[in-house]
Design an enzyme around this catalytic site. Structure first.
Site, PDB file in Angstrom:
ATOM      1  N   GLU A 165      -8.187  12.770  10.519  1.00 31.62           N
ATOM      2  CA  GLU A 165      -9.385  12.370   9.746  1.00 31.62           C
ATOM      3  C   GLU A 165      -9.962  13.583   9.008  1.00 31.62           C
ATOM      4  O   GLU A 165     -10.516  13.446   7.915  1.00 31.62           O
ATOM      5  CB  GLU A 165     -10.448  11.754  10.672  1.00 31.62           C
ATOM      6  CG  GLU A 165      -9.990  10.512  11.453  1.00 31.62           C
ATOM      7  CD  GLU A 165     -10.068   9.191  10.670  1.00 31.62           C
ATOM      8  OE1 GLU A 165     -10.056   9.225   9.433  1.00 31.62           O
ATOM      9  OE2 GLU A 165     -10.109   8.131  11.337  1.00 31.62           O
TER      10      GLU A 165
ATOM     11  N   LYS B  13     -17.492  13.672   3.858  1.00 33.24           N
ATOM     12  CA  LYS B  13     -17.902  12.330   4.299  1.00 33.24           C
ATOM     13  C   LYS B  13     -19.393  12.118   4.032  1.00 33.24           C
ATOM     14  O   LYS B  13     -19.794  11.067   3.538  1.00 33.24           O
ATOM     15  CB  LYS B  13     -17.578  12.126   5.782  1.00 33.24           C
ATOM     16  CG  LYS B  13     -18.124  10.791   6.260  1.00 33.24           C
ATOM     17  CD  LYS B  13     -17.361  10.104   7.328  1.00 33.24           C
ATOM     18  CE  LYS B  13     -17.917   8.707   7.565  1.00 33.24           C
ATOM     19  NZ  LYS B  13     -17.369   8.040   8.718  1.00 33.24           N
TER      20      LYS B  13
ATOM     21  N   HIS C 227      -5.824   6.155  17.328  1.00 29.91           N
ATOM     22  CA  HIS C 227      -6.349   5.826  15.995  1.00 29.91           C
ATOM     23  C   HIS C 227      -5.952   6.913  14.971  1.00 29.91           C
ATOM     24  O   HIS C 227      -5.405   6.606  13.915  1.00 29.91           O
ATOM     25  CB  HIS C 227      -7.868   5.661  16.052  1.00 29.91           C
ATOM     26  CG  HIS C 227      -8.483   5.456  14.712  1.00 29.91           C
ATOM     27  ND1 HIS C 227      -8.341   4.289  13.990  1.00 29.91           N
ATOM     28  CD2 HIS C 227      -9.226   6.281  13.924  1.00 29.91           C
ATOM     29  CE1 HIS C 227      -8.961   4.410  12.834  1.00 29.91           C
ATOM     30  NE2 HIS C 227      -9.519   5.604  12.768  1.00 29.91           N
TER      31      HIS C 227
ATOM     32  N   ASN D 278     -11.347   5.015   3.566  1.00 29.65           N
ATOM     33  CA  ASN D 278     -10.346   4.206   4.267  1.00 29.65           C
ATOM     34  C   ASN D 278      -8.924   4.592   3.884  1.00 29.65           C
ATOM     35  O   ASN D 278      -7.991   3.846   4.183  1.00 29.65           O
ATOM     36  CB  ASN D 278     -10.571   2.717   3.969  1.00 29.65           C
ATOM     37  CG  ASN D 278     -11.902   2.236   4.520  1.00 29.65           C
ATOM     38  OD1 ASN D 278     -12.336   2.703   5.572  1.00 29.65           O
ATOM     39  ND2 ASN D 278     -12.558   1.335   3.818  1.00 29.65           N
TER      40      ASN D 278
ATOM     41  N   ARG E  91     -33.106  -6.153  18.978  1.00 31.76           N
ATOM     42  CA  ARG E  91     -32.974  -6.067  17.502  1.00 31.76           C
ATOM     43  C   ARG E  91     -33.020  -4.624  16.994  1.00 31.76           C
ATOM     44  O   ARG E  91     -33.429  -4.340  15.875  1.00 31.76           O
ATOM     45  CB  ARG E  91     -34.044  -6.893  16.783  1.00 31.76           C
ATOM     46  CG  ARG E  91     -33.936  -8.358  17.094  1.00 31.76           C
ATOM     47  CD  ARG E  91     -34.681  -9.219  16.105  1.00 31.76           C
ATOM     48  NE  ARG E  91     -34.537 -10.600  16.472  1.00 31.76           N
ATOM     49  CZ  ARG E  91     -35.296 -11.202  17.396  1.00 31.76           C
ATOM     50  NH1 ARG E  91     -36.265 -10.541  17.998  1.00 31.76           N
ATOM     51  NH2 ARG E  91     -35.081 -12.448  17.707  1.00 31.76           N
TER      52      ARG E  91
ATOM     53  N   LYS F 144     -21.563   3.615  10.755  1.00 33.02           N
ATOM     54  CA  LYS F 144     -20.755   2.421  11.049  1.00 33.02           C
ATOM     55  C   LYS F 144     -20.577   2.323  12.555  1.00 33.02           C
ATOM     56  O   LYS F 144     -20.151   3.287  13.194  1.00 33.02           O
ATOM     57  CB  LYS F 144     -19.378   2.528  10.393  1.00 33.02           C
ATOM     58  CG  LYS F 144     -19.333   2.096   8.965  1.00 33.02           C
ATOM     59  CD  LYS F 144     -17.876   1.961   8.528  1.00 33.02           C
ATOM     60  CE  LYS F 144     -17.757   1.673   7.060  1.00 33.02           C
ATOM     61  NZ  LYS F 144     -16.344   1.602   6.639  1.00 33.02           N
TER      62      LYS F 144
ATOM     63  N   HIS G 183      -6.107   3.675   6.135  1.00 34.33           N
ATOM     64  CA  HIS G 183      -6.615   2.826   7.218  1.00 34.33           C
ATOM     65  C   HIS G 183      -6.134   1.378   7.165  1.00 34.33           C
ATOM     66  O   HIS G 183      -6.127   0.710   8.183  1.00 34.33           O
ATOM     67  CB  HIS G 183      -8.156   2.873   7.259  1.00 34.33           C
ATOM     68  CG  HIS G 183      -8.675   4.107   7.922  1.00 34.33           C
ATOM     69  ND1 HIS G 183      -8.402   5.364   7.453  1.00 34.33           N
ATOM     70  CD2 HIS G 183      -9.417   4.281   9.057  1.00 34.33           C
ATOM     71  CE1 HIS G 183      -8.979   6.260   8.236  1.00 34.33           C
ATOM     72  NE2 HIS G 183      -9.587   5.630   9.224  1.00 34.33           N
TER      73      HIS G 183
HETATM   74  N1  LIG Z   1     -17.648   4.618  12.991  1.00 34.39           N
HETATM   75  C1  LIG Z   1     -16.843   5.224  12.155  1.00 34.39           C
HETATM   76  O1  LIG Z   1     -17.202   5.529  11.014  1.00 34.39           O
HETATM   77  C2  LIG Z   1     -15.462   5.594  12.611  1.00 34.39           C
HETATM   78  C3  LIG Z   1     -14.680   6.475  11.853  1.00 34.39           C
HETATM   79  C4  LIG Z   1     -13.440   6.850  12.338  1.00 34.39           C
HETATM   80  C5  LIG Z   1     -12.996   6.363  13.559  1.00 34.39           C
HETATM   81  N2  LIG Z   1     -13.768   5.511  14.263  1.00 34.39           N
HETATM   82  C6  LIG Z   1     -13.343   5.002  15.566  1.00 34.39           C
HETATM   83  O2  LIG Z   1     -13.260   6.088  16.472  1.00 34.39           O
HETATM   84  C7  LIG Z   1     -12.376   5.718  17.522  1.00 34.39           C
HETATM   85  C8  LIG Z   1     -11.475   6.881  17.857  1.00 34.39           C
HETATM   86  O3  LIG Z   1     -12.270   7.954  18.295  1.00 34.39           O
HETATM   87  P1  LIG Z   1     -11.674   9.108  19.224  1.00 34.39           P
HETATM   88  O4  LIG Z   1     -10.389   9.566  18.682  1.00 34.39           O
HETATM   89  O5  LIG Z   1     -12.761  10.081  19.430  1.00 34.39           O
HETATM   90  O6  LIG Z   1     -11.291   8.309  20.543  1.00 34.39           O
HETATM   91  P2  LIG Z   1     -11.926   8.218  22.005  1.00 34.39           P
HETATM   92  O7  LIG Z   1     -13.371   8.010  21.972  1.00 34.39           O
HETATM   93  O8  LIG Z   1     -11.086   7.221  22.731  1.00 34.39           O
HETATM   94  O9  LIG Z   1     -11.667   9.680  22.619  1.00 34.39           O
HETATM   95  C9  LIG Z   1     -10.355  10.120  22.777  1.00 34.39           C
HETATM   96  C10 LIG Z   1     -10.082  10.560  24.226  1.00 34.39           C
HETATM   97  O10 LIG Z   1     -10.715  11.806  24.461  1.00 34.39           O
HETATM   98  C11 LIG Z   1     -11.492  11.741  25.659  1.00 34.39           C
HETATM   99  N3  LIG Z   1     -12.576  12.706  25.473  1.00 34.39           N
HETATM  100  C12 LIG Z   1     -13.686  12.577  24.720  1.00 34.39           C
HETATM  101  N4  LIG Z   1     -14.322  13.755  24.647  1.00 34.39           N
HETATM  102  C13 LIG Z   1     -13.642  14.628  25.410  1.00 34.39           C
HETATM  103  C14 LIG Z   1     -13.781  16.011  25.694  1.00 34.39           C
HETATM  104  N5  LIG Z   1     -14.728  16.750  25.121  1.00 34.39           N
HETATM  105  N6  LIG Z   1     -12.877  16.578  26.537  1.00 34.39           N
HETATM  106  C15 LIG Z   1     -11.866  15.860  27.066  1.00 34.39           C
HETATM  107  N7  LIG Z   1     -11.631  14.564  26.775  1.00 34.39           N
HETATM  108  C16 LIG Z   1     -12.518  13.966  25.959  1.00 34.39           C
HETATM  109  C17 LIG Z   1     -11.882  10.288  25.764  1.00 34.39           C
HETATM  110  O11 LIG Z   1     -12.172   9.924  27.089  1.00 34.39           O
HETATM  111  C18 LIG Z   1     -10.597   9.593  25.280  1.00 34.39           C
HETATM  112  O12 LIG Z   1      -9.673   9.540  26.325  1.00 34.39           O
HETATM  113  C19 LIG Z   1     -11.632   4.496  17.054  1.00 34.39           C
HETATM  114  O13 LIG Z   1     -12.125   3.363  17.714  1.00 34.39           O
HETATM  115  C20 LIG Z   1     -11.966   4.410  15.586  1.00 34.39           C
HETATM  116  O14 LIG Z   1     -11.949   3.092  15.104  1.00 34.39           O
HETATM  117  C21 LIG Z   1     -14.995   5.121  13.821  1.00 34.39           C
END
Ligand SMILES: NC(=O)c1ccc[n+]([C@@H]2O[C@H](COP(=O)([O-])OP(=O)(O)OC[C@H]3O[C@@H](n4cnc5c(N)ncnc54)[C@H](O)[C@@H]3O)[C@@H](O)[C@H]2O)c1
Length: 366
Positions: free
Chosen positions: A184, A225, A264, A243, A120, A142, A246
């Site tokens: 973003e 943000k 994304h 959003n 929890r 989130k 989005h």
């Molecule tokens: N929680 C929230 O408020 C929020 C906001 C925006 C996006 N998101 C979510 O975030 C996700 C996208 O995040 P992302 O773009 O970071 O994707 P991701 O986590 O898939 O990372 C992108 C790629 O970069 C690689 N990577 C990570 N760090 C690295 C580094 N330092 N050097 C080399 N490679 C590296 C990862 O292995 C992956 O292949 C989506 O699922 C989206 O829905 C969440």
């Protein structure tokens, strides 16, 4: 040391801009209740940064459980969350233990979600290593996973104890991922900081080569943000502004079945442009504003059209159907975040489906 303080109704935490070495020695240990932490990471983020983090924590007598996942959005689901839970429970993970996410938004969302539901709720520390995660997903609590019915439909709010942003980690990030994160970053300027957009316009050719410029842009964007999250932690109102783009983006990603055709952030940049075009067709923002944003995206190298692979998979009916599954639907009406002008948006539920169809069709054929 630069910091952003997030002050919410029931908790407060810092986003600290520090290298991982200093954070592991001086910051993280102060935020651990017990003497054990589970580091959840992925194959790419772990390569360089897991040994650094782990070795320092081990020297401080902190026991480590390491969980290294494959990379990519397709892992952000209940099955993978369940595997993590199984592993932690098998290791007798306790309530005073802490989960540390080391990776991009996928890892942060998954690890945060697991930390919200195991026993929890246990403490959670986030070390975002992508531009997207540093500027956006690590801020605001989130967490969650995707469902076959749509993106991020299962989740929870879970605020971290602390967020450590090491901008040096971005040096190993592939250019495509940097650009996805930039979508973003610029989104925050378009929502609430027209001056930041001007700064980005002025530095569009330098931002990925000059660490100081990138850091300034990143922190200013993260502040937009942070301010919104502090005003509306649980998204009862203004937080929905984040959003922008989005509703389109989630439908595009869902239609692509998270197979890596579109990231994304890439879907977000297309979604933002589609939101600007919707606004123009509704008579809200000017054609000139749409052109300024489109030109900026082209200059930096962001997507402004669908590639041929996606064109084959998408059509207006499919995307509208998927949009109706999105969390932004209220009593059957799709809520869109619509730009009024650069730096200002509003929530609208009065957008005629014909306008949306037309925007999707023109974008698909451009
Ligand atoms: N929680 C929230 O408020 C929020 C906001 C925006 C996006 N998101 C979510 O975030 C996700 C996208 O995040 P992302 O773009 O970071 O994707 P991701 O986590 O898939 O990372 C992108 C790629 O970069 C690689 N990577 C990570 N760090 C690295 C580094 N330092 N050097 C080399 N490679 C590296 C990862 O292995 C992956 O292949 C989506 O699922 C989206 O829905 C969440």
């Amino acid at each position: 040391m630069k910091k952003i303080e997030i002050k919410l109704k029931n908790c407060q935490y810092s986003i600290i801009y520090s290298n991982i070495e200093d954070a592991a020695s001086n910051i993280i240990p102060n935020h651990l209740k017990g003497s054990r932490a589970a580091i959840i990471t992925d194959i790419n983020a772990s390569k360089k940064y897991l040994p650094i983090l782990k070795n320092i924590l081990l020297k401080l007598n902190i026991k480590i459980i390491e969980i290294i996942l494959p990379s990519g959005e397709k892992n952000k689901d209940l099955k993978v969350a369940n595997k993590i839970l199984d592993r932690l429970l098998k290791e007798k993970f306790e309530r005073q233990d802490t989960i540390i996410a080391l990776g991009g938004g996928v890892i942060g969302d998954l690890a945060g979600f697991v930390s919200a539901i195991i026993h929890r709720g246990v403490d959670f520390i986030n070390i975002p290593t992508t531009l997207l995660a540093q500027v956006d997903s690590s801020i605001g609590g989130k967490t969650g996973v995707n469902s076959i019915h749509g993106k991020n439909l299962i989740g929870s709010f879970k605020q971290p104890k602390v967020v450590i942003c090491d901008i040096n980690t971005l040096s190993s990030l592939p250019k495509r991922e940097l650009l996805a994160g930039y979508a973003e970053l610029v989104k925050h300027a378009l929502i609430g900081d027209a001056d930041l957009f001007t700064y980005l316009e002025d530095n569009v050719n330098l931002i990925f080569d000059d660490k100081k410029i990138l850091e300034e842009a990143l922190i200013r964007s993260a502040n937009v943000k942070a301010d919104i999250v502090m005003k509306d932690e649980l998204e009862d109102g203004i937080r929905a502004h984040l959003n922008l783009g989005h509703t389109f983006a989630h439908a595009i990603e869902s239609a692509s079945q998270y197979d890596g055709t579109i990231l994304h952030g890439e879907a977000v940049s297309l979604g933002i442009l589609m939101a600007y075009k919707t606004s123009m067709m509704k008579g809200i923002c000017s054609n000139e504003q749409v052109n300024i944003v489109e030109r900026h995206f082209k200059k930096i190298g962001l997507k402004t059209t669908f590639g041929s692979l996606l064109r084959k998979k998408l059509n207006a009916n499919l995307l509208i159907d998927l949009m109706k599954n999105d969390k932004k639907v209220k009593q059957g009406y799709i809520n869109f975040i619509i730009p009024n002008k650069i730096g200002q948006v509003s929530i609208r539920s009065d957008i005629d489906q014909k306008i949306i169809e037309s925007v999707i069709d023109t974008t698909l054929s451009s």
